[in-house]
Design an enzyme around this catalytic site. Structure first.
Site, PDB file in Angstrom:
ATOM      1  N   ALA A   1      52.443  55.664  18.701  1.00 20.01           N
ATOM      2  CA  ALA A   1      53.545  55.630  20.356  1.00 20.01           C
ATOM      3  C   ALA A   1      53.133  54.001  20.692  1.00 20.01           C
ATOM      4  O   ALA A   1      54.201  53.357  21.382  1.00 20.01           O
ATOM      5  CB  ALA A   1      54.344  56.806  20.768  1.00 20.01           C
TER       6      ALA A   1
ATOM      7  N   ILE B   1      45.713  60.350  16.186  1.00 15.96           N
ATOM      8  CA  ILE B   1      46.034  61.794  16.626  1.00 15.96           C
ATOM      9  C   ILE B   1      45.636  61.166  14.547  1.00 15.96           C
ATOM     10  O   ILE B   1      44.885  62.295  14.148  1.00 15.96           O
ATOM     11  CB  ILE B   1      47.379  62.569  16.560  1.00 15.96           C
ATOM     12  CG1 ILE B   1      47.305  63.779  15.645  1.00 15.96           C
ATOM     13  CG2 ILE B   1      48.525  62.105  15.327  1.00 15.96           C
ATOM     14  CD1 ILE B   1      48.539  64.345  16.237  1.00 15.96           C
TER      15      ILE B   1
ATOM     16  N   VAL C   1      47.153  61.178  12.145  1.00 10.29           N
ATOM     17  CA  VAL C   1      48.268  61.955  10.757  1.00 10.29           C
ATOM     18  C   VAL C   1      50.075  61.037  11.448  1.00 10.29           C
ATOM     19  O   VAL C   1      50.110  59.941  12.401  1.00 10.29           O
ATOM     20  CB  VAL C   1      48.807  62.738  10.828  1.00 10.29           C
ATOM     21  CG1 VAL C   1      47.647  63.560  10.372  1.00 10.29           C
ATOM     22  CG2 VAL C   1      48.741  63.656  12.044  1.00 10.29           C
TER      23      VAL C   1
ATOM     24  N   ALA D   1      54.738  59.773   7.462  1.00  4.40           N
ATOM     25  CA  ALA D   1      56.175  60.415   6.702  1.00  4.40           C
ATOM     26  C   ALA D   1      57.068  59.452   7.591  1.00  4.40           C
ATOM     27  O   ALA D   1      57.469  60.003   8.667  1.00  4.40           O
ATOM     28  CB  ALA D   1      56.443  60.779   5.494  1.00  4.40           C
TER      29      ALA D   1
ATOM     30  N   LYS E   1      60.465  55.152  -0.045  1.00  4.51           N
ATOM     31  CA  LYS E   1      61.197  57.067  -0.149  1.00  4.51           C
ATOM     32  C   LYS E   1      62.432  56.647   0.153  1.00  4.51           C
ATOM     33  O   LYS E   1      62.945  56.577   1.426  1.00  4.51           O
ATOM     34  CB  LYS E   1      60.249  57.317   1.768  1.00  4.51           C
ATOM     35  CG  LYS E   1      60.667  58.997   2.110  1.00  4.51           C
ATOM     36  CD  LYS E   1      59.620  59.183   3.186  1.00  4.51           C
ATOM     37  CE  LYS E   1      60.757  60.895   3.719  1.00  4.51           C
ATOM     38  NZ  LYS E   1      59.298  61.553   4.872  1.00  4.51           N
TER      39      LYS E   1
ATOM     40  N   PRO F   1      68.763  64.021  -0.010  1.00  2.00           N
ATOM     41  CA  PRO F   1      67.934  62.499  -0.173  1.00  2.00           C
ATOM     42  C   PRO F   1      68.388  61.484   1.097  1.00  2.00           C
ATOM     43  O   PRO F   1      68.733  62.470   2.098  1.00  2.00           O
ATOM     44  CB  PRO F   1      69.035  62.406  -0.618  1.00  2.00           C
ATOM     45  CG  PRO F   1      69.595  62.966  -0.871  1.00  2.00           C
ATOM     46  CD  PRO F   1      69.667  64.062  -0.364  1.00  2.00           C
TER      47      PRO F   1
ATOM     48  N   VAL G   1      40.970  56.514  30.696  1.00  3.60           N
ATOM     49  CA  VAL G   1      41.563  56.579  32.192  1.00  3.60           C
ATOM     50  C   VAL G   1      40.748  58.026  32.820  1.00  3.60           C
ATOM     51  O   VAL G   1      40.761  59.157  32.301  1.00  3.60           O
ATOM     52  CB  VAL G   1      42.755  57.413  32.177  1.00  3.60           C
ATOM     53  CG1 VAL G   1      43.170  57.389  33.549  1.00  3.60           C
ATOM     54  CG2 VAL G   1      43.856  55.779  31.078  1.00  3.60           C
TER      55      VAL G   1
ATOM     56  N   ILE H   1      58.074  59.962  14.578  1.00  6.17           N
ATOM     57  CA  ILE H   1      57.846  58.195  14.776  1.00  6.17           C
ATOM     58  C   ILE H   1      59.169  57.942  14.903  1.00  6.17           C
ATOM     59  O   ILE H   1      60.078  56.954  15.741  1.00  6.17           O
ATOM     60  CB  ILE H   1      57.540  57.636  13.996  1.00  6.17           C
ATOM     61  CG1 ILE H   1      55.641  57.741  13.054  1.00  6.17           C
ATOM     62  CG2 ILE H   1      57.841  56.502  13.039  1.00  6.17           C
ATOM     63  CD1 ILE H   1      55.134  57.448  11.636  1.00  6.17           C
TER      64      ILE H   1
HETATM   65  P1  FAD Z   1      48.198  59.813  19.713  1.00  5.59           P
HETATM   66  O1  FAD Z   1      48.148  59.047  17.971  1.00  5.59           O
HETATM   67  O2  FAD Z   1      47.661  60.848  19.750  1.00  5.59           O
HETATM   68  O3  FAD Z   1      47.826  58.029  20.582  1.00  5.59           O
HETATM   69  C1  FAD Z   1      47.366  58.625  21.667  1.00  5.59           C
HETATM   70  C2  FAD Z   1      46.725  57.732  22.570  1.00  5.59           C
HETATM   71  O4  FAD Z   1      46.612  57.850  23.843  1.00  5.59           O
HETATM   72  C3  FAD Z   1      44.912  57.079  22.078  1.00  5.59           C
HETATM   73  O5  FAD Z   1      44.899  56.239  21.966  1.00  5.59           O
HETATM   74  C4  FAD Z   1      43.874  57.249  22.783  1.00  5.59           C
HETATM   75  O6  FAD Z   1      42.810  56.855  22.713  1.00  5.59           O
HETATM   76  C5  FAD Z   1      44.964  57.455  24.275  1.00  5.59           C
HETATM   77  N1  FAD Z   1      44.414  58.416  25.267  1.00  5.59           N
HETATM   78  C6  FAD Z   1      44.135  59.876  25.439  1.00  5.59           C
HETATM   79  N2  FAD Z   1      43.469  60.505  26.358  1.00  5.59           N
HETATM   80  C7  FAD Z   1      43.379  59.204  26.673  1.00  5.59           C
HETATM   81  C8  FAD Z   1      42.569  58.651  28.257  1.00  5.59           C
HETATM   82  N3  FAD Z   1      42.602  59.348  28.767  1.00  5.59           N
HETATM   83  N4  FAD Z   1      42.554  57.463  28.554  1.00  5.59           N
HETATM   84  C9  FAD Z   1      42.363  56.562  27.504  1.00  5.59           C
HETATM   85  N5  FAD Z   1      43.065  56.831  25.977  1.00  5.59           N
HETATM   86  C10 FAD Z   1      43.852  57.881  26.054  1.00  5.59           C
HETATM   87  N6  FAD Z   1      55.375  61.869  12.398  1.00  5.59           N
HETATM   88  C11 FAD Z   1      56.398  61.639  11.706  1.00  5.59           C
HETATM   89  O7  FAD Z   1      57.209  60.793  12.044  1.00  5.59           O
HETATM   90  N7  FAD Z   1      56.142  61.841  10.196  1.00  5.59           N
HETATM   91  C12 FAD Z   1      54.644  62.510   9.536  1.00  5.59           C
HETATM   92  O8  FAD Z   1      54.889  62.353   8.593  1.00  5.59           O
HETATM   93  C13 FAD Z   1      54.039  63.295  10.744  1.00  5.59           C
HETATM   94  N8  FAD Z   1      52.903  63.771  10.669  1.00  5.59           N
HETATM   95  C14 FAD Z   1      52.479  64.895  11.461  1.00  5.59           C
HETATM   96  C15 FAD Z   1      51.705  65.917  11.184  1.00  5.59           C
HETATM   97  C16 FAD Z   1      51.728  66.103  11.695  1.00  5.59           C
HETATM   98  C17 FAD Z   1      49.998  67.931  11.375  1.00  5.59           C
HETATM   99  C18 FAD Z   1      50.740  66.149  13.513  1.00  5.59           C
HETATM  100  C19 FAD Z   1      50.707  67.010  14.735  1.00  5.59           C
HETATM  101  C20 FAD Z   1      51.925  65.034  13.853  1.00  5.59           C
HETATM  102  C21 FAD Z   1      52.234  64.428  12.937  1.00  5.59           C
HETATM  103  N9  FAD Z   1      53.656  63.219  12.981  1.00  5.59           N
HETATM  104  C22 FAD Z   1      54.391  62.753  12.025  1.00  5.59           C
HETATM  105  C23 FAD Z   1      53.433  62.993  14.175  1.00  5.59           C
HETATM  106  C24 FAD Z   1      53.005  61.632  14.711  1.00  5.59           C
HETATM  107  O9  FAD Z   1      51.461  62.001  13.871  1.00  5.59           O
HETATM  108  C25 FAD Z   1      53.322  60.976  16.293  1.00  5.59           C
HETATM  109  O10 FAD Z   1      54.373  61.323  16.268  1.00  5.59           O
HETATM  110  C26 FAD Z   1      52.149  59.769  15.987  1.00  5.59           C
HETATM  111  O11 FAD Z   1      51.377  59.736  15.325  1.00  5.59           O
HETATM  112  C27 FAD Z   1      52.332  59.372  17.445  1.00  5.59           C
HETATM  113  O12 FAD Z   1      51.121  59.341  18.530  1.00  5.59           O
HETATM  114  P2  FAD Z   1      50.910  59.050  19.855  1.00  5.59           P
HETATM  115  O13 FAD Z   1      50.595  57.959  19.475  1.00  5.59           O
HETATM  116  O14 FAD Z   1      51.943  59.430  20.505  1.00  5.59           O
HETATM  117  O15 FAD Z   1      49.515  60.203  20.307  1.00  5.59           O
END
Ligand code: FAD
Length: 511
Positions: free
Chosen positions: A20, A50, A52, A55, A83, A101, A190, A353
């Site tokens: 994100a 995280i 993951v 897809a 895909k 599809p 942070v 995503i």
């Molecule tokens: P994160 O990847 O968790 O990133 C968080 C960020 O914040 C990291 O950089 C971390 O270091 C930072 N951060 C947190 N706290 C602090 C702090 N105190 N100080 C500084 N930095 C900090 N989505 C899809 O579209 N397709 C899929 O197939 C899919 N599969 C998934 C499967 C599972 C089991 C799960 C749980 C989710 C899945 N998702 C999928 C969702 C997808 O993983 C997320 O939408 C995507 O990775 C975005 O995550 P994010 O960037 O919001 O969070």
């Protein structure tokens, strides 16, 4: 007048560098190129991401297309495969198998939906599969891939495609893009979010190393932590666990089997208390199981995953607990949440995503100045809430329609009450074979049809206009459609050949 609230935004601070955070950074860098806007990403490599989210749905291609990136560039940088949809195994009972599809089925005639003609043929005893009329589904089923025609001669040729991609490579790629465009990256944890005492707006982030990062607008991309939107600004969370009982996952990467060609679809297989995903990448596979902790122990879920992973595991299964639901408000004061901090829906239809993309698009179009006009914030919150509820309903549909009797999990899902917005859709479909359309729908009628038909949940009536067609005529027309799809599939290269044809020279991201 308070001068803090006058003039354009001068600095955006994105908190978090997962998918994100870097998607937001890349899109904002591109959008505000040539302006003095300063963009900073604060992420903690110690906390990490995280890991993951591999897809996608076709909107991802429009997202990186707007950044000026081509399919080939992104695919090479992220070890991606194509895909064409999602293959559902065992959802409608053991042995059941259908594809959702990215594309249409057949051709409507005189305003009558195609599915009515298909149902009429089935009523007359023809055992034709709906997927025979979908080019996307048939390409997927036969392990083939070709680009959709830019000028499709009819809806029979309409399909779309997305990517399976390595999440960490994708974030790295976007990071390079954003940094090359002037985005500053700060690697630090942070410790505290500092608010202005008079109005509660975010003033700065206090970092563990003693630095302070000030900004006008903060984008919370801190994942499930919701550090700014939740912890600092107190935006509550609506829990949807009563409709979506899965609340944890195990994820695990595995080697590709030698000679095993990557399939052009995501595989989702029903398991005893949830489902398992299989995502083919070029250098490895992504696997995982999503399950309900009320119905299955962690050990049993991990064992079920391990027993069903094809290919040598590259890691131990990693547990990821989650809560389905959304933030009450994703924009509060001068903070907008994107990604997991805004809410979460399990990855059954690969929508997280895509929700980040639409959040970014919305932020661009309602981008504030320092007055942070409340009507724009309200509109952003309303659109985000509606869109997420629509996706939620679509995912719940899969559980509600399941026809499995083997475990309490599946029986409970079938018996549960669903949101009124979804029940209305199901009722109209059953009574009239029509689709209710709401604002901010991510999934179109063809997708709803794929799921209804996949679960054999067909309407009680056929459109009366179909009676005007003689059954012989109708069979001829359907036969021609099937032949046309079959011919196009026969001419397409295999997915593996298509991947091999991509230029494998390493590419550098451009801005
Ligand atoms: P994160 O990847 O968790 O990133 C968080 C960020 O914040 C990291 O950089 C971390 O270091 C930072 N951060 C947190 N706290 C602090 C702090 N105190 N100080 C500084 N930095 C900090 N989505 C899809 O579209 N397709 C899929 O197939 C899919 N599969 C998934 C499967 C599972 C089991 C799960 C749980 C989710 C899945 N998702 C999928 C969702 C997808 O993983 C997320 O939408 C995507 O990775 C975005 O995550 P994010 O960037 O919001 O969070």
């Amino acid at each position: 007048m308070d001068t803090r609230s006058q003039g354009p935004i001068r600095s955006v601070v994105i908190v978090g560098g997962g998918t994100a955070g870097w998607m937001a950074a890349a899109a904002l860098v591109q959008h505000f190129r040539g302006t003095p806007l300063k963009i900073t990403v604060v992420e903690s490599s110690e906390i990490g991401t995280i890991g993951v989210g591999e897809a996608t749905i076709p909107t991802i291609r429009r997202f990186y297309g707007q950044l000026g990136l081509s399919d080939a560039e992104v695919m090479q940088a992220t070890q991606a495969t194509c895909k064409l949809g999602i293959r559902f195994l065992d959802w409608s009972g053991p042995g059941s198998d259908f594809i959702h599809p990215f594309g249409h089925y057949g051709q409507d005639v005189r305003g009558i939906g195609f599915h009515n003609f298909w149902m009429r043929a089935r009523e007359a005893g023809d055992g034709v599969a709906l997927s025979d009329f979908s080019l996307g589904a048939e390409l997927a089923r036969q392990g083939k891939f070709t680009h959709p025609s830019p000028n499709p001669p009819s809806t029979l040729s309409v399909f779309d495609w997305a990517l399976h991609l390595d999440a960490s490579l994708f974030a790295q790629y976007l990071r390079k893009y954003a940094e090359a465009g002037g985005c500053e990256r700060v690697d630090a944890k942070v410790q505290e979010v500092r608010l202005r005492p008079d109005d509660g707006f975010v003033r700065a982030l206090a970092l563990e190393d003693g630095r302070e990062i000030e900004g006008d607008l903060f984008v919370d991309c801190t994942g499930f932590r919701g550090l700014v939107i939740g912890q600092a600004l107190g935006s509550g969370f609506q829990d949807w666990g009563h409709w979506l009982p899965c609340d944890a996952a195990f994820a695990m990467q595995s080697e590709n089997e030698p000679g095993d060609d990557p399939q052009p679809f995501t595989r989702v297989t029903a398991r005893s208390a949830g489902w398992q995903w299989g995502i083919p990448l070029r250098h490895r596979a992504g696997n995982g199981v999503v399950y309900s902790t009320a119905h299955q122990s962690d050990d049993a879920a991990a064992a079920e995953l391990t027993a069903n992973v094809v290919g040598k595991p590259l890691m131990e299964p990693r547990r990821i607990p989650f809560r389905p639901g959304r933030r009450d408000k994703v924009w509060v004061k001068n903070c907008v949440a994107l990604g997991l901090s805004a809410g979460f829906l399990e990855p059954l239809e690969s929508t997280s995503i895509a929700l980040i993309e639409t959040g970014i698009e919305r932020l661009r179009s309602l981008f504030p100045d320092r007055s942070f006009a409340q009507p724009a914030i309200d509109e952003f919150n309303d659109q985000s809430a509606r869109e997420m509820e629509r996706v939620r309903d679509f995912i719940i549909l899969h559980y509600k329609l399941n026809r499995r009797d083997d475990t309490a999990f599946w029986r409970d899902c079938r018996a549960m009450a669903v949101p009124d917005t979804l029940q209305r859709k199901i009722d109209l479909w059953k009574a009239r074979g029509q689709f209710v359309r709401y604002r901010w729908e991510m999934f179109h009628p063809a997708s709803w049809l794929a799921i209804y038909a996949g679960f054999e949940e067909m309407p009680d009536v056929i459109d009366p206009g179909v009676a005007a067609f003689d059954i012989g005529q109708l069979r001829d027309a359907l036969g021609q459609m099937r032949t046309s799809v079959a011919r196009a599939v026969a001419e397409a290269p295999s997915h593996s050949d298509f991947l091999a044809s991509l230029d494998c020279a390493p590419t550098q991201p451009r801005t």
